[in-house]
Design a protein around this motif. Structure first.
Motif, mmCIF file in Angstrom:
data_model
loop_
_atom_site.group_PDB
_atom_site.id
_atom_site.type_symbol
_atom_site.label_atom_id
_atom_site.label_comp_id
_atom_site.label_asym_id
_atom_site.label_seq_id
_atom_site.Cartn_x
_atom_site.Cartn_y
_atom_site.Cartn_z
ATOM 1 N N ALA A 24 -13.068 -34.134 -1.812
ATOM 2 C CA ALA A 24 -14.525 -34.133 -1.706
ATOM 3 C C ALA A 24 -15.018 -35.558 -1.543
ATOM 4 O O ALA A 24 -14.408 -36.508 -2.023
ATOM 5 N N ALA A 25 -16.140 -35.694 -0.841
ATOM 6 C CA ALA A 25 -16.790 -36.989 -0.675
ATOM 7 C C ALA A 25 -18.225 -36.855 -1.126
ATOM 8 O O ALA A 25 -18.950 -35.980 -0.659
ATOM 9 N N LEU A 26 -18.634 -37.690 -2.068
ATOM 10 C CA LEU A 26 -20.013 -37.708 -2.537
ATOM 11 C C LEU A 26 -20.748 -38.767 -1.747
ATOM 12 O O LEU A 26 -20.332 -39.923 -1.715
ATOM 13 N N VAL A 27 -21.815 -38.361 -1.092
ATOM 14 C CA VAL A 27 -22.545 -39.295 -0.242
ATOM 15 C C VAL A 27 -24.037 -39.202 -0.506
ATOM 16 O O VAL A 27 -24.568 -38.141 -0.808
ATOM 17 N N ASP A 28 -24.706 -40.322 -0.402
ATOM 18 C CA ASP A 28 -26.159 -40.416 -0.456
ATOM 19 C C ASP A 28 -26.521 -41.503 0.547
ATOM 20 O O ASP A 28 -26.369 -42.685 0.254
ATOM 21 N N PRO A 29 -26.992 -41.107 1.724
ATOM 22 C CA PRO A 29 -27.226 -42.082 2.795
ATOM 23 C C PRO A 29 -28.179 -43.217 2.428
ATOM 24 O O PRO A 29 -28.068 -44.304 2.956
ATOM 25 N N GLY A 30 -29.097 -42.989 1.509
ATOM 26 C CA GLY A 30 -30.072 -44.017 1.196
ATOM 27 C C GLY A 30 -29.801 -44.758 -0.098
ATOM 28 O O GLY A 30 -30.654 -45.482 -0.593
ATOM 29 N N LEU A 48 -18.050 -42.008 -2.401
ATOM 30 C CA LEU A 48 -17.073 -41.804 -3.465
ATOM 31 C C LEU A 48 -16.192 -40.637 -3.034
ATOM 32 O O LEU A 48 -16.690 -39.539 -2.807
ATOM 33 N N VAL A 49 -14.897 -40.865 -2.899
ATOM 34 C CA VAL A 49 -13.959 -39.827 -2.464
ATOM 35 C C VAL A 49 -13.105 -39.430 -3.663
ATOM 36 O O VAL A 49 -12.487 -40.283 -4.304
ATOM 37 N N VAL A 50 -13.101 -38.130 -3.988
ATOM 38 C CA VAL A 50 -12.333 -37.622 -5.123
ATOM 39 C C VAL A 50 -11.409 -36.502 -4.684
ATOM 40 O O VAL A 50 -11.702 -35.761 -3.738
ATOM 41 N N GLN A 51 -10.282 -36.397 -5.387
ATOM 42 C CA GLN A 51 -9.341 -35.308 -5.150
ATOM 43 C C GLN A 51 -8.617 -35.006 -6.442
ATOM 44 O O GLN A 51 -8.136 -35.913 -7.119
ATOM 45 N N GLY A 59 -16.896 -46.954 -2.274
ATOM 46 C CA GLY A 59 -17.500 -48.106 -1.624
ATOM 47 C C GLY A 59 -17.766 -47.846 -0.162
ATOM 48 O O GLY A 59 -18.152 -46.751 0.243
ATOM 49 N N ALA A 60 -17.533 -48.865 0.647
ATOM 50 C CA ALA A 60 -17.763 -48.771 2.090
ATOM 51 C C ALA A 60 -16.525 -48.171 2.748
ATOM 52 O O ALA A 60 -15.753 -48.854 3.414
ATOM 53 N N VAL A 61 -16.317 -46.883 2.500
ATOM 54 C CA VAL A 61 -15.148 -46.190 3.040
ATOM 55 C C VAL A 61 -15.603 -45.026 3.906
ATOM 56 O O VAL A 61 -16.699 -44.504 3.738
ATOM 57 N N ALA A 62 -14.741 -44.633 4.815
ATOM 58 C CA ALA A 62 -15.048 -43.503 5.693
ATOM 59 C C ALA A 62 -14.864 -42.189 4.938
ATOM 60 O O ALA A 62 -14.008 -42.082 4.063
ATOM 61 N N VAL A 63 -15.678 -41.213 5.295
ATOM 62 C CA VAL A 63 -15.532 -39.874 4.732
ATOM 63 C C VAL A 63 -14.356 -39.208 5.428
ATOM 64 O O VAL A 63 -14.343 -39.092 6.654
ATOM 65 N N PRO A 64 -13.325 -38.781 4.692
ATOM 66 C CA PRO A 64 -12.186 -38.119 5.322
ATOM 67 C C PRO A 64 -12.639 -36.865 6.084
ATOM 68 O O PRO A 64 -13.530 -36.138 5.631
ATOM 69 N N ALA A 65 -12.024 -36.616 7.222
ATOM 70 C CA ALA A 65 -12.421 -35.498 8.085
ATOM 71 C C ALA A 65 -12.301 -34.148 7.387
ATOM 72 O O ALA A 65 -13.096 -33.246 7.638
ATOM 73 N N ASP A 66 -11.331 -34.004 6.481
ATOM 74 C CA ASP A 66 -11.116 -32.718 5.822
ATOM 75 C C ASP A 66 -11.795 -32.611 4.457
ATOM 76 O O ASP A 66 -11.560 -31.652 3.719
ATOM 77 N N ALA A 67 -12.656 -33.561 4.123
ATOM 78 C CA ALA A 67 -13.326 -33.552 2.818
ATOM 79 C C ALA A 67 -14.565 -32.669 2.850
ATOM 80 O O ALA A 67 -15.278 -32.604 3.843
ATOM 81 N N GLU A 68 -14.819 -31.996 1.735
ATOM 82 C CA GLU A 68 -16.092 -31.299 1.553
ATOM 83 C C GLU A 68 -17.109 -32.375 1.205
ATOM 84 O O GLU A 68 -16.931 -33.138 0.257
ATOM 85 N N VAL A 69 -18.179 -32.457 1.973
ATOM 86 C CA VAL A 69 -19.204 -33.469 1.737
ATOM 87 C C VAL A 69 -20.238 -32.904 0.769
ATOM 88 O O VAL A 69 -20.787 -31.829 0.995
ATOM 89 N N ILE A 70 -20.474 -33.617 -0.302
ATOM 90 C CA ILE A 70 -21.449 -33.217 -1.310
ATOM 91 C C ILE A 70 -22.574 -34.235 -1.293
ATOM 92 O O ILE A 70 -22.357 -35.423 -1.564
ATOM 93 N N ASP A 71 -23.765 -33.776 -0.946
ATOM 94 C CA ASP A 71 -24.928 -34.649 -0.884
ATOM 95 C C ASP A 71 -25.451 -34.876 -2.298
ATOM 96 O O ASP A 71 -25.849 -33.936 -2.979
ATOM 97 N N VAL A 72 -25.435 -36.107 -2.749
ATOM 98 C CA VAL A 72 -25.906 -36.441 -4.089
ATOM 99 C C VAL A 72 -27.210 -37.233 -4.030
ATOM 100 O O VAL A 72 -27.502 -38.036 -4.920
ATOM 101 N N THR A 73 -27.986 -36.980 -2.994
ATOM 102 C CA THR A 73 -29.263 -37.664 -2.855
ATOM 103 C C THR A 73 -30.111 -37.459 -4.105
ATOM 104 O O THR A 73 -30.261 -36.344 -4.590
ATOM 105 N N GLY A 74 -30.615 -38.539 -4.643
ATOM 106 C CA GLY A 74 -31.465 -38.479 -5.824
ATOM 107 C C GLY A 74 -30.716 -38.373 -7.135
ATOM 108 O O GLY A 74 -31.323 -38.278 -8.188
ATOM 109 N N LYS A 75 -29.401 -38.388 -7.098
ATOM 110 C CA LYS A 75 -28.583 -38.282 -8.309
ATOM 111 C C LYS A 75 -28.021 -39.647 -8.676
ATOM 112 O O LYS A 75 -27.933 -40.539 -7.845
#
Length: 170
Positions: A24-30, A48-51, A59-75
């Motif tokens: 999984a990749a936790l992302v918040d674009p802003g 943040l990439v977790v498995q 940090g400044a890492v790419a989201v793996p292609a096979d990761a479930e993206v979890i939007d953590v906007t506002g968290k």
């Protein structure tokens, strides 16, 4: 743990949701990622990439292609907290018969369904060193637990490489 309108809102990545080896990749674009290292750099639009319950990259890492993206906007995403001295789980300890109780074991007295465990989880505590009794020179043996949902002490107890239960003397 996040705050929305002043109300705590817990976001967890449990293995039941993602599966034991899911990526999984936790992302918040802003959002800026700020690491616990006070001297570390802040990273704009960090990831943040977790498995399997472990952080693989941050940090400044790419989201793996096979990761479930979890939007953590506002968290606010933070690591689990460790409590090195607790008596949760309705654990009992030594009595007033003497100052030393080396044979008292916290693991024999913990109620894994005690509401204090869920309250600690809700506050972001993930690992504890649970101790028997207080006020004695030696109150007994502690147990180190991972606060996951469980029905027996074996579900929560952390173990050393030799299989023995992790803990110490209080």
């Amino acid at each position: 743990l996040a705050t929305r309108n002043g109300v705590a809102d817990r976001v967890t990545l449990r293995q039941e949701r993602l599966g034991p080896e899911s990526l999984a990749a936790l992302v918040d674009p802003g959002r800026t990622v700020i690491f616990m290292d006070i001297d570390g750099p802040e990273i704009d639009r960090g990831v943040l990439v977790v498995q399997g319950g472990k952080i693989l990259a941050a940090g400044a890492v790419a989201v793996p292609a096979d990761a479930e993206v979890i939007d953590v906007t506002g968290k606010v995403v933070m690591p689990g907290l460790v409590c090195s001295h607790t008596h949760i789980g309705a654990v009992a300890g030594g009595d007033s018969s003497g100052p030393l109780h080396p044979d008292v074991r916290a693991l024999d007295a913990i109620n894994v369904r005690d509401p204090g465990i869920q309250k600690a989880q809700a506050g972001g505590i993930t690992t504890v060193n649970c101790m028997p009794g207080s006020g004695h020179l030696m109150s007994g043996r502690t147990i180190t637990m991972k606060l996951r949902d469980g029905n027996t002490i074996d579900d929560l107890a952390l173990r050393l490489l030799d299989g023995s239960i992790m803990g110490g003397i209080k």
